[in-house]
Scaffold this active site. Structure first.
Site, PDB file in Angstrom:
ATOM      1  N   HIS A 152       0.773  -1.238   0.189  1.00  0.00           N
ATOM      2  CA  HIS A 152      -0.060   0.082   0.287  1.00  0.00           C
ATOM      3  C   HIS A 152       1.051   1.116  -0.177  1.00  0.00           C
ATOM      4  O   HIS A 152       2.004   1.201   0.612  1.00  0.00           O
ATOM      5  CB  HIS A 152      -1.136   0.090   0.988  1.00  0.00           C
ATOM      6  N   ASP A 197       5.594   0.701   7.453  1.00  0.00           N
ATOM      7  CA  ASP A 197       4.456   0.495   7.673  1.00  0.00           C
ATOM      8  C   ASP A 197       4.139   1.962   6.528  1.00  0.00           C
ATOM      9  O   ASP A 197       3.730   2.892   7.051  1.00  0.00           O
ATOM     10  CB  ASP A 197       3.601   0.677   9.116  1.00  0.00           C
ATOM     11  N   GLU A 248      -5.788   2.096   2.648  1.00  0.00           N
ATOM     12  CA  GLU A 248      -5.192   0.608   3.315  1.00  0.00           C
ATOM     13  C   GLU A 248      -4.943   1.064   4.950  1.00  0.00           C
ATOM     14  O   GLU A 248      -6.450   0.558   5.223  1.00  0.00           O
ATOM     15  CB  GLU A 248      -3.484  -0.014   3.328  1.00  0.00           C
TER      16      GLU A 248
HETATM   17  C1  LIG Z   1      -3.486  -0.619   9.189  1.00  0.00           C
HETATM   18  C2  LIG Z   1      -0.961  -0.708   9.302  1.00  0.00           C
HETATM   19  O1  LIG Z   1      -0.649  -0.828   9.758  1.00  0.00           O
HETATM   20  N1  LIG Z   1      -0.641  -1.266   8.085  1.00  0.00           N
HETATM   21  C3  LIG Z   1      -0.609  -2.614   7.591  1.00  0.00           C
HETATM   22  C4  LIG Z   1       0.846  -2.679   7.424  1.00  0.00           C
HETATM   23  O2  LIG Z   1       1.537  -3.653   7.601  1.00  0.00           O
HETATM   24  C5  LIG Z   1       1.170  -5.315   8.595  1.00  0.00           C
HETATM   25  C6  LIG Z   1       1.759  -6.282   8.146  1.00  0.00           C
HETATM   26  O3  LIG Z   1       1.703  -6.455   6.898  1.00  0.00           O
HETATM   27  C7  LIG Z   1      -0.030  -4.408   8.583  1.00  0.00           C
HETATM   28  O4  LIG Z   1      -0.657  -5.800   9.340  1.00  0.00           O
HETATM   29  C8  LIG Z   1      -0.698  -4.272   8.465  1.00  0.00           C
HETATM   30  O5  LIG Z   1      -2.501  -3.762   8.456  1.00  0.00           O
END
Ligand SMILES: CC(=O)N[C@H]1CO[C@H](CO)[C@@H](O)[C@@H]1O
Ligand SMILES: *[C@@H]1O[C@H](CO)[C@@H](O)[C@H](O)[C@H]1NC(C)=O
Ligand SMILES: *[C@@H]1O[C@H](CO)[C@@H](O)[C@H](O)[C@H]1NC(C)=O
Ligand SMILES: *[C@@H]1O[C@H](CO)[C@@H](O)[C@H](O)[C@H]1NC(C)=O
Ligand SMILES: *[C@@H]1O[C@H](CO)[C@@H](O)[C@H](O)[C@H]1NC(C)=O
Ligand SMILES: *[C@@H]1O[C@H](CO)[C@@H](O)[C@H](O)[C@H]1NC(C)=O
Ligand SMILES: *[C@@H]1O[C@H](CO)[C@@H](O)[C@H](O)[C@H]1NC(C)=O
Length: 496
Positions: A258, A270, A302
């Site tokens: 994302h 992230d 996302e």
């Molecule tokens: C919402 C968030 O934290 N985004 C994603 C980032 O990556 C992790 C690991 O795959 C996901 O769990 C999160 O949802």
């Protein structure tokens, strides 16, 4: 809802470049292979891309890359600029969302800091405050008529969109969301697309402490009148999709991550790390020929509830869904206190099995880590990231991750080093999620694993069972039941 535009058609200089290319002798490329694609990956190239994303975030007032912000728009433009349109067909798929900008709130004329919730409409509302018992996820929580009132609802257990729809259906003119954990609800989203049959009302978010103070006053018999204003803007935010021109388009390997961050920071692990890994692999892949088409996607929104991926899957016909043999999704590729975690596609660890092909994808990741002598572990295949909507559509999926807010166990410490009893990423969803806090050792290994899988399935689907629509539908129904069970877990409740 959607705006499609093909970037191949836009720039005059793009057209000129394409003409020039037509006069070149045809370039015969080597067929891709896992070792050859892996060899093209270098950590300094990944790191430069992470720095670029951070630069993009820090150049904006919010210093983040949240949807609807200049930081996210620049991220999408950056991804697009990096994709070679002689090798890929690139599409921007627009998703329209109402993004919360700001809010004001008073209770009996006393100001309270509040944030406008994304996806909820704008509005100015005054009315008596009504407390919704329990968590407002069930019809039974809405016993009294709410006409003309503002409903106070706690976060947790179901998406806030469901709560707001129920409140609106019972006549509430607005909703105040109270957090269930420390921190503000800045950048919070209702997490589901509005449904014309079940409209939303203006919604603003306050902290746990502010919510408790309102509850205490009502508990003491004080009537509270609230006045709130919520400002929103309609934003079109884009999924970026690039598919090789070459290869079998009926048997596609779909690789995704994302492109947005949360409000709190630049979002470099992230999930900027996933964004950059995919971008680098998409760049390096252009040196090779493929047998099966490779599709890369960078999903939008996302963090607001997997909205970009959900929109994408919803608008695919069944025939188009059937062409995706496997979806691999990547996030959190550089967690400082990482573990090499593979989604439990075969259900052996967490009893949540993915559609046919998911087990084989998990085994292939495991075999890859074994082949280079690295330990690996499994994580729940729970739909918490962008692969969720694909699972629900019965599409085989898989992926790996370094870990988010979860705590590393003693056993994992022995397997991966780092710190036991410490989160995988202490900066998860915080302003400390920057280039300074990436684990580069993990990041390059994760990126190589993605390259391995991409090359393997770009060459052949021999190791993945054929698609079977009947079986896929059955799995999809089963997944629906498993998801309901999962939604009752603590892990899920901290997320919605
Ligand atoms: C919402 C968030 O934290 N985004 C994603 C980032 O990556 C992790 C690991 O795959 C996901 O769990 C999160 O949802
Ligand atoms: C809310 O945002 C709008 C548009 O950016 C701005 O004009 C307005 O002053 C802001 N209001 C508050 C209360 O911050
Ligand atoms: C709320 O009130 C402000 C100022 O009074 C006005 O500009 C705005 O349009 C109103 N918003 C809505 C959605 O009615
Ligand atoms: C609160 O409102 C109710 C109904 O509107 C009214 O009956 C009651 O007297 C009010 N209580 C106080 C303390 O003002
Ligand atoms: C696995 O999940 C199914 C329901 O999907 C349940 O019937 C079964 O008891 C579970 N098995 C274990 C070992 O938890
Ligand atoms: C793998 O884990 C074991 C403990 O389970 C540990 O002894 C070993 O050193 C680890 N290997 C690597 C490469 O980290
Ligand atoms: C597809 O799966 C169903 C149910 O599992 C099975 O009965 C059927 O034989 C399969 N069809 C093919 C073509 O493999």
């Amino acid at each position: 809802m959607a705006i499609f535009k093909s970037i191949a058609a836009i720039a005059a200089c793009g057209a000129a470049a394409a003409n020039a290319a037509a006069f070149q002798p045809r370039q015969y490329k080597t067929l891709v292979s896992s070792p050859a694609l892996i060899d093209t990956l270098h950590i300094d190239n990944l790191f430069k891309r992470a720095e670029k994303l951070q630069e993009i975030a820090y150049a904006t007032p919010g210093k983040n890359r949240v949807i609807g912000s200049p930081g996210h728009e620049a991220t999408v433009a950056y991804i697009q600029s990096q994709l070679d349109t002689n090798y890929y067909d690139v599409t921007l798929q627009g998703v329209q969302l109402s993004v919360g900008i700001n809010a004001t709130l008073t209770a009996n004329n006393k100001a309270i800091q509040a944030y406008a919730t994304t996806l909820a409409p704008a509005g100015n509302v005054t009315g008596p405050l009504a407390v919704i018992p329990n968590l407002g996820c069930e019809e039974a929580d809405f016993t009294a008529a709410l006409t003309g009132k503002v409903a106070l609802i706690k976060r947790g257990t179901c998406s806030f969109g469901i709560k707001v729809q129920l409140a609106a259906a019972h006549g509430a003119s607005a909703v105040i969301a109270t957090n269930n954990a420390e921190g503000t609800l800045e950048g919070y989203s209702l997490q589901v697309f509005p449904d014309p049959a079940k409209p939303f009302v203006p919604t603003v978010g306050i902290t746990l402490g502010q919510g408790e103070s309102l509850l205490a006053q009502i508990g003491a018999g004080v009537n509270i009148t609230v006045a709130l204003t919520s400002v929103a803007k309609l934003a079109t935010t884009y999924n970026v999709i690039a598919e090789t021109k070459e290869g079998d388009h009926d048997n596609v390997i779909h690789v995704s991550g994302h492109s947005d961050s949360v409000t709190a920071g630049p979002g470099i692990n992230d999930n900027g790390s996933g964004t950059c890994s995919l971008l680098e692999i998409a760049t390096q892949l252009t040196k090779f020929a493929v047998k099966n088409a490779v599709r890369f996607s960078w999903w939008t929104a996302e963090e607001a509830g997997l909205l970009g991926a959900e929109y994408y899957v919803k608008q695919l016909s069944q025939a188009e869904k059937d062409k995706i043999r496997l979806l691999l999704d990547f996030d959190m590729m550089a967690s400082p206190n990482f573990a090499y975690q593979i989604y439990d596609g075969d259900g052996s660890a967490f009893n949540l099995t993915g559609p046919v092909g998911s087990a084989e994808a998990e085994h292939e990741f495991a075999a890859y880590f074994d082949s280079i002598g690295l330990n690996h572990t499994e994580i729940e295949f729970d739909g918490r990231s962008d692969y969720g909507p694909f699972l629900e559509a019965g599409i085989a999926a898989g992926g790996i991750a370094g870990g988010a807010e979860g705590i590393k166990t003693q056993e994992e410490f022995e397997m991966f080093g780092g710190g036991a009893g410490v989160p995988y990423d202490v900066n998860y969803h915080e302003d400390g999620d920057t280039v300074n806090n990436l684990n580069l050792e993990a990041w390059i290994e994760f990126s190589k694993a993605i390259a391995h899988m991409t090359a393997k399935y770009a060459l052949s689907w021999d190791s993945i069972p054929p698609k079977n629509a009947t079986a896929a539908r059955k799995r999809s129904e089963k997944y629906g039941h498993m998801k309901e069970a999962f939604q009752k877990t603590k892990r899920y409740q901290r997320w919605v």
